[in-house]
Design an enzyme around this catalytic site. Sequence first.
Site, short mmCIF file in Angstrom:
data_model
loop_
_atom_site.label_atom_id
_atom_site.label_comp_id
_atom_site.label_asym_id
_atom_site.label_seq_id
_atom_site.Cartn_x
_atom_site.Cartn_y
_atom_site.Cartn_z
N HIS A 66 0.82 -1.21 0.00
CA HIS A 66 0.00 0.00 0.00
C HIS A 66 0.86 1.27 0.00
O HIS A 66 1.28 1.75 1.04
CB HIS A 66 -0.87 -0.03 1.26
CG HIS A 66 -1.94 1.00 1.30
ND1 HIS A 66 -3.04 0.88 2.11
CD2 HIS A 66 -2.10 2.17 0.64
CE1 HIS A 66 -3.83 1.93 1.95
NE2 HIS A 66 -3.27 2.74 1.07
N HIS A 68 1.28 5.22 -2.08
CA HIS A 68 0.76 6.20 -3.04
C HIS A 68 1.96 6.85 -3.72
O HIS A 68 2.71 7.57 -3.07
CB HIS A 68 -0.10 7.24 -2.34
CG HIS A 68 -1.31 6.63 -1.70
ND1 HIS A 68 -2.51 6.51 -2.35
CD2 HIS A 68 -1.49 6.07 -0.48
CE1 HIS A 68 -3.39 5.92 -1.56
NE2 HIS A 68 -2.79 5.64 -0.41
N PHE A 69 2.11 6.55 -5.01
CA PHE A 69 3.27 7.05 -5.74
C PHE A 69 2.99 8.40 -6.40
O PHE A 69 3.90 9.06 -6.87
CB PHE A 69 3.71 6.03 -6.80
CG PHE A 69 4.66 4.98 -6.30
CD1 PHE A 69 4.59 4.50 -5.00
CD2 PHE A 69 5.65 4.47 -7.12
CE1 PHE A 69 5.47 3.53 -4.53
CE2 PHE A 69 6.55 3.51 -6.68
CZ PHE A 69 6.45 3.04 -5.38
N ARG A 70 1.70 8.78 -6.50
CA ARG A 70 1.30 10.09 -7.06
C ARG A 70 1.69 10.27 -8.52
O ARG A 70 1.71 11.40 -9.02
CB ARG A 70 1.93 11.25 -6.26
CG ARG A 70 1.77 11.19 -4.76
CD ARG A 70 0.33 11.32 -4.35
NE ARG A 70 0.19 11.48 -2.91
CZ ARG A 70 -0.82 10.99 -2.22
NH1 ARG A 70 -1.78 10.30 -2.82
NH2 ARG A 70 -0.91 11.20 -0.93
N ASP A 159 -9.12 2.45 -3.59
CA ASP A 159 -8.34 3.40 -2.82
C ASP A 159 -9.11 4.09 -1.71
O ASP A 159 -9.85 3.46 -0.99
CB ASP A 159 -7.68 4.45 -3.72
CG ASP A 159 -6.62 5.10 -2.91
OD1 ASP A 159 -5.64 4.43 -2.60
OD2 ASP A 159 -6.81 6.25 -2.51
N HIS A 186 -10.46 0.12 1.44
CA HIS A 186 -10.02 1.22 2.31
C HIS A 186 -11.03 1.56 3.39
O HIS A 186 -10.75 2.31 4.31
CB HIS A 186 -9.67 2.44 1.47
CG HIS A 186 -8.34 2.30 0.80
ND1 HIS A 186 -7.32 3.21 0.97
CD2 HIS A 186 -7.86 1.35 -0.02
CE1 HIS A 186 -6.28 2.82 0.28
NE2 HIS A 186 -6.58 1.70 -0.34
N HIS A 234 -5.27 -0.65 6.13
CA HIS A 234 -5.05 0.18 7.33
C HIS A 234 -6.14 0.10 8.41
O HIS A 234 -6.76 1.11 8.74
CB HIS A 234 -4.76 1.63 6.95
CG HIS A 234 -5.64 2.28 5.91
ND1 HIS A 234 -7.00 2.13 5.88
CD2 HIS A 234 -5.31 3.08 4.87
CE1 HIS A 234 -7.48 2.82 4.86
NE2 HIS A 234 -6.47 3.40 4.23
N ASP A 309 1.06 2.64 3.71
CA ASP A 309 0.14 3.70 3.26
C ASP A 309 0.93 5.00 3.03
O ASP A 309 0.48 6.10 3.38
CB ASP A 309 -1.00 3.94 4.26
CG ASP A 309 -2.12 4.80 3.65
OD1 ASP A 309 -2.07 5.06 2.44
OD2 ASP A 309 -3.03 5.20 4.40
N GLY A 324 -2.51 12.03 5.33
CA GLY A 324 -1.51 11.03 5.00
C GLY A 324 -0.10 11.41 5.41
O GLY A 324 0.21 12.58 5.62
O1 DOR Z 1 -4.27 9.43 4.69
C1 DOR Z 1 -4.40 8.87 3.62
N1 DOR Z 1 -3.98 9.44 2.47
N2 DOR Z 1 -5.00 7.69 3.58
C2 DOR Z 1 -5.33 7.08 2.43
O2 DOR Z 1 -5.84 5.99 2.47
C3 DOR Z 1 -5.06 7.76 1.14
C4 DOR Z 1 -3.94 8.70 1.26
C5 DOR Z 1 -3.72 9.63 0.10
O3 DOR Z 1 -3.90 9.25 -1.05
O4 DOR Z 1 -3.30 10.76 0.36
#
Ligand code: DOR
Length: 431
Positions: A66, A68-70, A159, A186, A234, A309, A324
């Site tokens: 898990h 997030h590579f953006r 997601d 999620h 999570h 995460d 996040g």
């Molecule tokens: O805090 C979080 N940010 N939880 C998530 O499940 C997604 C993530 C995000 O994409 O910023």
Amino acid sequence: MKTLLQNFRIVDELIDAIGAVLIHDDIIRDVCLKGEIIRYDIGHWSVDRVIDGGGLALMPAFIDLHAHFRDPGFPEKETLESASLAALAGGYTTLVCMANTKPVIDTFEAAQALKQRSDALGLIDLYPAIALTRNMAGEELSQGLSRVRPGSVRLFSEDGKDVADDALFLAAFGQASRLGIPVSCHCDAGGHEVEQARRAGQPRSVWSRIEENVATERALRLGREANAHVHIAHVSTKEALASIRAAKTRGESLTCEATPHHLCLTEVDATFMGDESHGRVNPPLRGEDDRQALIAGLLDGSIDVIATDHAPHTAVDKEHGSPGFSGLETSFAACFTELVSKGRLSLSQLSALMSAAPARILGLIDRGAIKPGLLADLVVVDTEAVWNVDTTLFRSRGQNSPFNGRALSSQTLMTLRRGRVVFDRDLLVKQ
Ligand code: DOR
């Protein structure tokens, strides 16, 4: 190319002993443990390179379900390259990245394009998760859900939200089940209770708690109906964990993860950092009783995996409440500090949670342990190190770490992928 890693404390799910590991090209060829009958006299192997551990720990590289590579879409927060370098610095070589990019990863082609870019970089093994619905809009199933090549996609996920419509969510589970691919849920889809709490002016932490508990029950119920492998992302409340434990006791096919921040921190830390800014994460940091319940869940097998995460954001976005934390570079040390140093888990148990179990969930039978025949994806760890987290030194573009300024025990020093050193804090003797 033959590499001998000697004089290491070799630790995986099943091993914790001094020994040596022999790598031939990208594969672990042999593992010799002190006190074992030596099958090969490693002294007679002609090796091209020796890495002497001087007692440092050698573990299977970590696997993250898990992150997030953006990428594509948010280069100011992170890129494929910066996330990959952060992963290697944190000891990860295999990762699943989430689909909430711009555009959303909702087709097999988009997932493949990202994977191919990653393969061209040659840093990590990336498995992009595909969204359940088109553009994550919750209106129709994504094209990627029906057209994937098995093996290259190993997880589906909508997601930061689940699919609000029950029938559509059920159809998505059904399709994932036919393909034999787990769905990471999620558990942020609320329902009536959340709306009521929201309207009654309850604080976000209250409705978010109800939301997680209700959404976890719902994902488990629909997943069960479709006979799908539900993976709960999570988990953070003791009630959601109790639902998961009960479902496991009934023998349902399900797994779940907890994050380092939910295992190490509480709402007190969130308030200190700013509930609606730097301390904000989804799901929120919870109470000490929740945190203790999660640790108990690691011990009794209710929680299968620790996943980061990893959610990088810019400082400005954080200031404005983007949820996040940037987690790849601190996850191992944070868990070691809180769980291993304090005697709650052994290092082997931590290895199981960060390598062997995620490998099993993804169906990757070629990694996650230190065994002849497996890929030489390894991480060298100094379990005696104490270091202060300084986010300005992160490889990740996201400096939003709740551990910034904290002293953590243990540090990842070197990461090998397929036998090649891909990260080195440059402390080891080589020849
Ligand atoms: O805090 C979080 N940010 N939880 C998530 O499940 C997604 C993530 C995000 O994409 O910023």
